[in-house]
Motif scaffolding. Sequence first.
Motif, PDB file in Angstrom:
ATOM      1  N   ILE A 179      -3.088  31.618 -59.267  1.00  0.00           N
ATOM      2  CA  ILE A 179      -3.296  30.349 -58.562  1.00  0.00           C
ATOM      3  C   ILE A 179      -4.156  30.567 -57.320  1.00  0.00           C
ATOM      4  N   ILE A 180      -3.823  31.605 -56.541  1.00  0.00           N
ATOM      5  CA  ILE A 180      -4.597  31.888 -55.325  1.00  0.00           C
ATOM      6  C   ILE A 180      -6.038  32.247 -55.677  1.00  0.00           C
ATOM      7  N   ALA A 181      -6.210  33.019 -56.738  1.00  0.00           N
ATOM      8  CA  ALA A 181      -7.566  33.390 -57.142  1.00  0.00           C
ATOM      9  C   ALA A 181      -8.381  32.160 -57.534  1.00  0.00           C
ATOM     10  N   ALA A 182      -7.752  31.222 -58.226  1.00  0.00           N
ATOM     11  CA  ALA A 182      -8.461  29.997 -58.608  1.00  0.00           C
ATOM     12  C   ALA A 182      -8.855  29.198 -57.377  1.00  0.00           C
ATOM     13  N   LEU A 183      -7.957  29.090 -56.408  1.00  0.00           N
ATOM     14  CA  LEU A 183      -8.260  28.359 -55.178  1.00  0.00           C
ATOM     15  C   LEU A 183      -9.360  29.065 -54.387  1.00  0.00           C
ATOM     16  N   ARG A 184      -9.310  30.396 -54.376  1.00  0.00           N
ATOM     17  CA  ARG A 184     -10.354  31.174 -53.701  1.00  0.00           C
ATOM     18  C   ARG A 184     -11.713  30.946 -54.349  1.00  0.00           C
ATOM     19  N   ASP A 185     -11.752  31.015 -55.669  1.00  0.00           N
ATOM     20  CA  ASP A 185     -13.028  30.906 -56.371  1.00  0.00           C
ATOM     21  C   ASP A 185     -13.642  29.521 -56.222  1.00  0.00           C
ATOM     22  N   HIS A 186     -12.808  28.511 -55.998  1.00  0.00           N
ATOM     23  CA  HIS A 186     -13.320  27.148 -55.806  1.00  0.00           C
ATOM     24  C   HIS A 186     -13.357  26.764 -54.328  1.00  0.00           C
ATOM     25  N   ALA A 187     -13.048  27.719 -53.457  1.00  0.00           N
ATOM     26  CA  ALA A 187     -13.053  27.474 -52.005  1.00  0.00           C
ATOM     27  C   ALA A 187     -12.278  26.205 -51.658  1.00  0.00           C
TER      28      ALA A 187
ATOM     29  N   THR B 168     -12.238  29.673 -47.336  1.00  0.00           N
ATOM     30  CA  THR B 168     -11.673  28.328 -47.182  1.00  0.00           C
ATOM     31  C   THR B 168     -10.527  28.380 -46.180  1.00  0.00           C
ATOM     32  N   SER B 169      -9.957  27.250 -45.882  1.00  0.00           N
ATOM     33  CA  SER B 169      -8.846  27.178 -44.936  1.00  0.00           C
ATOM     34  C   SER B 169      -7.542  27.480 -45.662  1.00  0.00           C
ATOM     35  N   VAL B 170      -6.824  28.478 -45.171  1.00  0.00           N
ATOM     36  CA  VAL B 170      -5.555  28.888 -45.772  1.00  0.00           C
ATOM     37  C   VAL B 170      -4.489  28.888 -44.686  1.00  0.00           C
ATOM     38  N   SER B 171      -3.390  28.187 -44.937  1.00  0.00           N
ATOM     39  CA  SER B 171      -2.272  28.146 -43.993  1.00  0.00           C
ATOM     40  C   SER B 171      -1.067  28.823 -44.622  1.00  0.00           C
ATOM     41  N   VAL B 172      -0.512  29.785 -43.898  1.00  0.00           N
ATOM     42  CA  VAL B 172       0.693  30.475 -44.362  1.00  0.00           C
ATOM     43  C   VAL B 172       1.801  30.220 -43.350  1.00  0.00           C
ATOM     44  N   SER B 173       2.914  29.719 -43.832  1.00  0.00           N
ATOM     45  CA  SER B 173       4.031  29.388 -42.943  1.00  0.00           C
ATOM     46  C   SER B 173       5.323  29.946 -43.517  1.00  0.00           C
TER      47      SER B 173
ATOM     48  N   PRO C  75     -13.407  28.812 -42.590  1.00  0.00           N
ATOM     49  CA  PRO C  75     -14.681  29.070 -43.261  1.00  0.00           C
ATOM     50  C   PRO C  75     -15.829  28.579 -42.401  1.00  0.00           C
ATOM     51  N   SER C  76     -16.984  29.162 -42.613  1.00  0.00           N
ATOM     52  CA  SER C  76     -18.128  28.790 -41.798  1.00  0.00           C
ATOM     53  C   SER C  76     -18.514  27.339 -41.971  1.00  0.00           C
ATOM     54  N   ALA C  77     -18.373  26.824 -43.188  1.00  0.00           N
ATOM     55  CA  ALA C  77     -18.758  25.438 -43.445  1.00  0.00           C
ATOM     56  C   ALA C  77     -17.687  24.465 -43.025  1.00  0.00           C
ATOM     57  N   GLY C  78     -16.442  24.930 -42.887  1.00  0.00           N
ATOM     58  CA  GLY C  78     -15.341  24.044 -42.513  1.00  0.00           C
ATOM     59  C   GLY C  78     -14.778  23.325 -43.723  1.00  0.00           C
ATOM     60  N   PRO C  79     -13.475  23.075 -43.723  1.00  0.00           N
ATOM     61  CA  PRO C  79     -12.831  22.408 -44.844  1.00  0.00           C
ATOM     62  C   PRO C  79     -13.071  20.916 -44.800  1.00  0.00           C
TER      63      PRO C  79
END
Length: 683
Positions: A458-466, A492-497, A640-644
């Motif tokens: 799941i994380i890899a898919a989210l990473r690959d699609h930013a 991309t923007s990733v939040s871990v809580s 990310p440089s482009a921003g979410p």
Amino acid sequence: MRWDNLKATGGPDTGDAGTVRALPLALPGAVARTFDTPEFRGVTFYEVQAKSLVNRVPGRSRVPFEWTINPYRGCSHACVYCLAGDTAILMADGTTRALADLRVGDAIIGTVRDGRLRRYVPTTVLAHWSTVKPAHRVTLHDGTTLVASGDHRFLSDRGWKHVTGARHGRARRPHLTTANRLAGFGALPERPVESPGYRRGYLCGFVHGDGHVSPVAPAALDRARTYATACGGLHAMAADDREFAGASVRAASAVLDWPDVPARDWRQGFVAGLFDAAGQLGPREHGGLPGFDVVDKVVVDWLVECLSVLGFATVTDGTVTRVLGGVRERVRFGLMFAPVTPTGTAAGELVRGDDGLRVTAIEPLGVDVPMFDITTGTGDFIAGGVVSHNCFARGSHTYLDLDAGHDFDSQIVVKVNAADVLRRELAAPSWPGRHLAMGTNVDCYQRAEGRYRLMPGIIAALRDHANPFSILTKGTLIARDLDLLSQAAAVTSVSVSMSVGFLDEPLWRSVEPGTPSPRRRLDVVRRFADAGFGVGVLMAPILPGLTDTPESIDATVAALAAAGAASVVPLPLHLRPGAREWYQAWLTREHPHLVPRYRQLYGDGAYTGQAYQREVAARVRLACRRHGLPTGGTGTTRQPSAGPAPEPSVPVPPAATAAPGRASTPPAAPAVPAETVEQLSLL
């Protein structure tokens, strides 16, 4: 937990560990699997091929995110409150059915509060499952016996009581004793079998009740015709003839003569036939009890004698003979005799008890037996004639992090194709690339993730699609995927809580024994902080009277600051239906001196008052100032440089204040209100 040494205990060879089991109807095409390990004994995993993974949150929801991913559905139906499968359950139509034979959607009788009292009402079976538990037998003064697990609860004259418990120590909880009296009817009779004796008795009562003259219901006439045929070819009634051709039937002395020694089934049939021919229910204000309009003294004598032998008191006033008692007798009458004419149900009547329902014995049977339980719309049902608490699962099928429920049997739905489905959905032209929240319903890093390993894909898919996303967990297994999460955070923007409510180890072992310890969770916070993540911490649940003191809060906040937490969002414990019952029982057992305090704080609601919430928020705010931590915060990682994509603003939970989040960051999982606290706190 190691999975590579698991062995199958039966079932077809699937090339994988575990036993393949039968499927519930609600999961067609799934593979149901169990594993013979201490950690997962009693847990069933339903492996499904999901059609979709991304879920849109209903607009009416209070949560501050719009889209979620739930690769698991940990079902809170699994509960130790169980009864033997042959326990009679009172149905909404006045009949009974064995607990094991109930199905989802069945209409049964439950109860609801009416001021300080309760009333019987129709309700619906929402879930039904089985397990194996040590059996105990509860015996009542009237002879009623109930076989249940020690954790099952019945409604007594002193509230809900478990079958077993203790007055002191860790096993302390409200439990039945011989001083208790249960609420309900007591033993309910089984519906009579339509034996030859019952059929002959029915015909005798029907004819002697002048069924050939009275305006008899068509169903009763049809039954009489069927029985007449079965009793020797008595075909006198035409299908369209509403008058019973008595002359022909009277010729059959074997049917109409009074027996020398009437058997029980003949008596039951006689009363049923007489009621169908000449009976009716009395006025509601007088209990709506069955009455018989019969003038023949011989017939009346037989009626009174049959009812007396079968446990019913009567009174004869002029031409009417009536059954005495209350709703209990009306319900028993319908079950005992099974006439065609409706006898009314318990719906709308007050729940009562009498000395016949006094507990006389509670004894372990020394064996484990198959048991069943249900979830109902009212939270209870009538089992064996007494009011029985159902499982504390939510009627709405809210799913919890089952790791903390060591007393639960659990069923976990596993979307084994989650990563592939997610890639397809993220690639769809219609997907707007919005923030996806995980861990908001069930913890995506629960123990099962150690075996199924869905999150890396799941994380890899989210990473690959930013695609921006957040994860809220109390599972330390997230540390396994630190490298993948770092890769995703680079694009991309990733939040871990992480959820850390308190540090008290003995309290943690008591209230959340199946979760990773607070110290282990702090280690995860530290590892992610060292890797550059701004980890937000949901300080939940804060337990009134236990972890809400300034000292406890300060110690927790100090530890969070030392671990490198980026922000703290405090949330006091909330007690939604189902969780409320479990926590109240635990509190009464472990900390009875706090029960009055909780009554004052919560009343009949799920949340504490605003004054208490502000007080707790102030304590956390002061502690955070002392230790250099903000309250609220987004808990985001490197951007990310482009921003979410822009996201909606994050509402502040009712128990805390928060600094405004930056517009370029996604909403943090710690800001999730009630739904997340329930999932994480398991209370």
